[in-house]
Design a protein around this motif. Structure first.
Motif, PDB file in Angstrom:
ATOM      1  N   VAL A  41      40.771  35.071  38.157  1.00 15.45           N
ATOM      2  CA  VAL A  41      41.718  35.819  38.976  1.00 15.45           C
ATOM      3  C   VAL A  41      43.105  35.774  38.351  1.00 15.45           C
ATOM      4  O   VAL A  41      43.821  36.785  38.294  1.00 15.45           O
ATOM      5  CB  VAL A  41      41.757  35.260  40.416  1.00 15.45           C
ATOM      6  CG1 VAL A  41      42.870  35.935  41.216  1.00 15.45           C
ATOM      7  CG2 VAL A  41      40.418  35.473  41.112  1.00 15.45           C
ATOM      8  N   MET A  95      42.435  37.732  46.310  1.00 10.56           N
ATOM      9  CA  MET A  95      41.395  37.561  45.300  1.00 10.56           C
ATOM     10  C   MET A  95      41.055  36.089  45.111  1.00 10.56           C
ATOM     11  O   MET A  95      39.900  35.734  44.868  1.00 10.56           O
ATOM     12  CB  MET A  95      41.855  38.200  43.986  1.00 10.56           C
ATOM     13  CG  MET A  95      41.962  39.717  44.055  1.00 10.56           C
ATOM     14  SD  MET A  95      42.634  40.464  42.555  1.00 10.56           S
ATOM     15  CE  MET A  95      41.311  40.103  41.392  1.00 10.56           C
ATOM     16  N   ALA A 124      43.230  44.561  45.275  1.00 13.28           N
ATOM     17  CA  ALA A 124      42.297  43.423  45.350  1.00 13.28           C
ATOM     18  C   ALA A 124      40.850  43.907  45.305  1.00 13.28           C
ATOM     19  O   ALA A 124      39.999  43.302  44.634  1.00 13.28           O
ATOM     20  CB  ALA A 124      42.555  42.624  46.621  1.00 13.28           C
ATOM     21  N   LEU A 150      38.201  42.782  42.426  1.00 13.33           N
ATOM     22  CA  LEU A 150      36.951  42.108  42.777  1.00 13.33           C
ATOM     23  C   LEU A 150      35.741  42.911  42.320  1.00 13.33           C
ATOM     24  O   LEU A 150      34.737  42.351  41.870  1.00 13.33           O
ATOM     25  CB  LEU A 150      36.894  41.871  44.289  1.00 13.33           C
ATOM     26  CG  LEU A 150      37.916  40.848  44.824  1.00 13.33           C
ATOM     27  CD1 LEU A 150      37.957  40.886  46.341  1.00 13.33           C
ATOM     28  CD2 LEU A 150      37.576  39.449  44.323  1.00 13.33           C
TER      29      LEU A 150
END
Length: 319
Positions: free
Chosen positions: A78, A68, A21, A25
């Motif tokens: 995402v 996310m 994650a 990101l």
């Protein structure tokens, strides 16, 4: 004891979910990092499959997606990243776990990556309504403003150059799907190589890729070129623009693929030449400088090698 192992596996899965994650990101919040992130994102999942099993890795992937979704404001982006890199990480892990040969592993992973890319492209078209015609129109409008600006300052762009630039833009836009797929497969190859290094550092056995000069494709890969030509001819004959575009993209993808194999053939025979090092360096520089002119010749070389295996006679002689 089993419960302790299950708990430990879940903790490790949660840890890997956090890493994945964070990488995702980072790639979305800082776009310049996206190219590197695209190579690294599948690796934590692949390592988790190799160390644990597919079930733990899948749960980790779900947790990654939820994390996310909560943090990043655009759920569609995402979802796109989830589709592009999630299945690839799981499949790579299974390939590592079953000790599949590097060649077959790369082909399998590349197919998975290509399918994921096609799904992403299709999703983008349906969700955003963006298509190749709209992209081309937007670029043509920008080009018109540039031409107008040059006209106003007293340096008009000749009509033939304008037509050439419009044609170049049209061709580039039509081949965007092929460029996206090529990038996805290229990223997959790098991901496999980096993942292999990581697993070796963790003391897992991994099949090494053969030297670049030994890279080959199975003979049936030529069907990619055949289908591309077939789609292109049918599209031209019956004026099916979509079929023609598919043919052009197939030819671009497989043309680039056979170009890589052609380079492998060049490197193989380059090693066989009994020439001085300065002369070899000069030949390398010339190949790089004139690669645009030699592109089709190298593609044909790769295609012929795929059918006839041009490197086989010398290999047998060396034995």
């Amino acid at each position: 004891m089993a419960s302790f192992r299950d708990t430990r596996a879940l903790v490790e899965g949660a840890f890997m979910a956090g890493i994945t994650a964070m990488l995702g990101l980072l790639g979305m919040f800082i776009p310049p990092f996206f190219l590197v992130i695209s190579m690294l994102m599948p690796i934590p999942l692949a390592v988790l499959v190799r160390r644990r099993d597919l079930k733990v890795a899948f749960l980790s992937l779900v947790v990654t997606g939820l994390l996310m979704m909560v943090i990043y404001p655009n759920p569609i982006q995402v979802l796109v990243m989830f589709i592009q890199f999630g299945p690839l990480g799981l499949v790579l892990g299974l390939l590592y776990k079953n000790y599949v040969s590097a060649g077959h592993a790369l082909i399998t992973a590349s197919i998975v990556s290509a399918i994921a890319s096609i799904i992403v492209i299709t999703l983008g078209i349906f969700v955003t309504g963006l298509n190749l015609d709209l992209i081309q129109s937007a670029l043509n409008e920008s080009l018109n403003r540039v031409f107008t600006t040059y006209q106003e300052i007293g340096y008009p762009v000749p009509a033939d150059q304008q037509a050439l630039m419009r044609t170049s833009i049209k061709t580039s836009v039509l081949l965007l799907p092929a460029a996206y797929l090529i990038f996805a497969v290229f990223s997959t190859v790098l991901t496999y190589m980096v993942g292999s290094k990581v697993l070796k550092r963790l003391n897992y056995r991994v099949n090494n890729l053969p030297p670049f000069s030994q890279w080959r494709l199975p003979w049936y890969s030529i069907w990619g070129i055949i289908l591309g030509l077939l789609f292109l001819l049918i599209g031209d004959k019956f004026d099916f623009s979509v079929v023609k575009i598919i043919g052009q993209n197939l030819l671009t993808i497989f043309g680039f693929t056979f170009f890589i194999i052609g380079l492998a053939v060049v490197v193989y025979y380059f090693k066989q030449l009994q020439l001085s090092k300065p002369f070899k360096i000069m030949l390398t520089v010339l190949l790089i400088l004139y690669i645009g002119f030699m592109y089709m010749a190298v593609v044909l070389l790769g295609l012929v090698d795929t059918i006839l295996n041009l490197r086989r006679p010398i290999q047998k002689k060396d034995k």
